[in-house]
Design a protein around this motif. Sequence first.
Motif, PDB file in Angstrom:
ATOM      1  N   THR A   1     -61.619   3.005 -17.626  1.00 50.01           N
ATOM      2  CA  THR A   1     -61.177   4.411 -18.176  1.00 50.01           C
ATOM      3  C   THR A   1     -61.854   4.422 -19.706  1.00 50.01           C
ATOM      4  O   THR A   1     -62.164   5.463 -20.261  1.00 50.01           O
ATOM      5  CB  THR A   1     -59.706   4.343 -18.368  1.00 50.01           C
ATOM      6  OG1 THR A   1     -59.076   4.446 -17.066  1.00 50.01           O
ATOM      7  CG2 THR A   1     -59.062   5.386 -19.016  1.00 50.01           C
TER       8      THR A   1
ATOM      9  N   SER B   1     -59.538  -1.191 -14.185  1.00 49.36           N
ATOM     10  CA  SER B   1     -59.051   0.383 -14.306  1.00 49.36           C
ATOM     11  C   SER B   1     -59.156   0.577 -15.684  1.00 49.36           C
ATOM     12  O   SER B   1     -59.760   1.875 -16.068  1.00 49.36           O
ATOM     13  CB  SER B   1     -57.712   0.319 -13.566  1.00 49.36           C
ATOM     14  OG  SER B   1     -57.372   1.878 -13.766  1.00 49.36           O
ATOM     15  N   ARG B   2     -58.580  -0.228 -16.509  1.00 50.76           N
ATOM     16  CA  ARG B   2     -58.425   0.018 -17.868  1.00 50.76           C
ATOM     17  C   ARG B   2     -59.934   0.348 -18.618  1.00 50.76           C
ATOM     18  O   ARG B   2     -60.306   0.997 -19.366  1.00 50.76           O
ATOM     19  CB  ARG B   2     -57.585  -0.759 -18.581  1.00 50.76           C
ATOM     20  CG  ARG B   2     -57.504  -0.660 -20.206  1.00 50.76           C
ATOM     21  CD  ARG B   2     -56.528   0.499 -20.597  1.00 50.76           C
ATOM     22  NE  ARG B   2     -56.278   0.568 -22.144  1.00 50.76           N
ATOM     23  CZ  ARG B   2     -56.348   1.839 -22.519  1.00 50.76           C
ATOM     24  NH1 ARG B   2     -56.563   3.098 -22.096  1.00 50.76           N
ATOM     25  NH2 ARG B   2     -56.409   1.671 -23.878  1.00 50.76           N
TER      26      ARG B   2
ATOM     27  N   VAL C   1     -50.046   3.807 -19.931  1.00 52.31           N
ATOM     28  CA  VAL C   1     -51.074   4.168 -20.738  1.00 52.31           C
ATOM     29  C   VAL C   1     -51.546   5.559 -20.125  1.00 52.31           C
ATOM     30  O   VAL C   1     -51.969   5.617 -18.828  1.00 52.31           O
ATOM     31  CB  VAL C   1     -52.068   2.875 -20.351  1.00 52.31           C
ATOM     32  CG1 VAL C   1     -53.252   3.414 -21.287  1.00 52.31           C
ATOM     33  CG2 VAL C   1     -51.298   1.825 -21.052  1.00 52.31           C
TER      34      VAL C   1
ATOM     35  N   MET D   1     -49.516  -0.294 -16.909  1.00 53.79           N
ATOM     36  CA  MET D   1     -50.383  -1.637 -17.312  1.00 53.79           C
ATOM     37  C   MET D   1     -49.650  -2.691 -17.724  1.00 53.79           C
ATOM     38  O   MET D   1     -48.295  -2.191 -18.418  1.00 53.79           O
ATOM     39  CB  MET D   1     -51.424  -1.247 -18.133  1.00 53.79           C
ATOM     40  CG  MET D   1     -52.310  -2.283 -18.326  1.00 53.79           C
ATOM     41  SD  MET D   1     -53.549  -1.690 -19.455  1.00 53.79           S
ATOM     42  CE  MET D   1     -54.675  -3.082 -19.789  1.00 53.79           C
TER      43      MET D   1
ATOM     44  N   ALA E   1     -57.163  -1.936 -26.621  1.00 51.13           N
ATOM     45  CA  ALA E   1     -58.120  -2.137 -25.760  1.00 51.13           C
ATOM     46  C   ALA E   1     -58.708  -3.246 -26.202  1.00 51.13           C
ATOM     47  O   ALA E   1     -59.307  -4.245 -25.336  1.00 51.13           O
ATOM     48  CB  ALA E   1     -58.782  -0.846 -25.892  1.00 51.13           C
TER      49      ALA E   1
ATOM     50  N   HIS F   1     -54.770   7.921 -19.469  1.00 49.73           N
ATOM     51  CA  HIS F   1     -56.267   8.070 -19.260  1.00 49.73           C
ATOM     52  C   HIS F   1     -56.713   9.250 -19.469  1.00 49.73           C
ATOM     53  O   HIS F   1     -58.063   9.480 -19.381  1.00 49.73           O
ATOM     54  CB  HIS F   1     -56.583   7.644 -17.848  1.00 49.73           C
ATOM     55  CG  HIS F   1     -55.930   6.256 -17.457  1.00 49.73           C
ATOM     56  ND1 HIS F   1     -56.368   5.360 -17.868  1.00 49.73           N
ATOM     57  CD2 HIS F   1     -55.080   5.847 -16.553  1.00 49.73           C
ATOM     58  CE1 HIS F   1     -55.779   3.923 -17.464  1.00 49.73           C
ATOM     59  NE2 HIS F   1     -54.800   4.403 -16.547  1.00 49.73           N
TER      60      HIS F   1
END
Length: 148
Positions: free
Chosen positions: A86, A82-83, A128, A114, A145, A130
């Motif tokens: 994004t 997911s991160r 976090v 997260m 990241a 998005h």
Amino acid sequence: MTSLLIDGVLVAALCFTSWRTIVMYRELRRLRDESAGFGGALEASEQAINKAAHAVVTLKYEGVQTLRALEDRSDEARAILSRLETLVARADWHCRGGAAADVDVDVAPEPTAMKVVGRDRHDRHASVSHQPRPLGQDVRVLHRASAI
């Protein structure tokens, strides 16, 4: 003569009874020996069953632990995926020119929790965002990241 006939019948009955007693004694001795063997076999089979039951319980416990570990890793992988999605969306947003392409970009509108890297899964979680930001506005997000 009658007494001799009765004595003969009694001696024959005594011989027959003695013979049957010896046969029964041998059978009883053989049954005792076999029952001792059966007792040993029964004890050995009970020990084998107990070992097998212990192995099943151990395998179940280890299987549950493995399943939980796999679930944790799967949850981590989903969060990282997911991160990454994004971050790719943000990079696309920045490459298209920021606010001019804001209408075309479909980014997750809500922040998600997260896992903080290096902590236990039950510890604190970081929120976090998005939402896309203009390039150079928040360097900490890019640094986090890259730590993943």
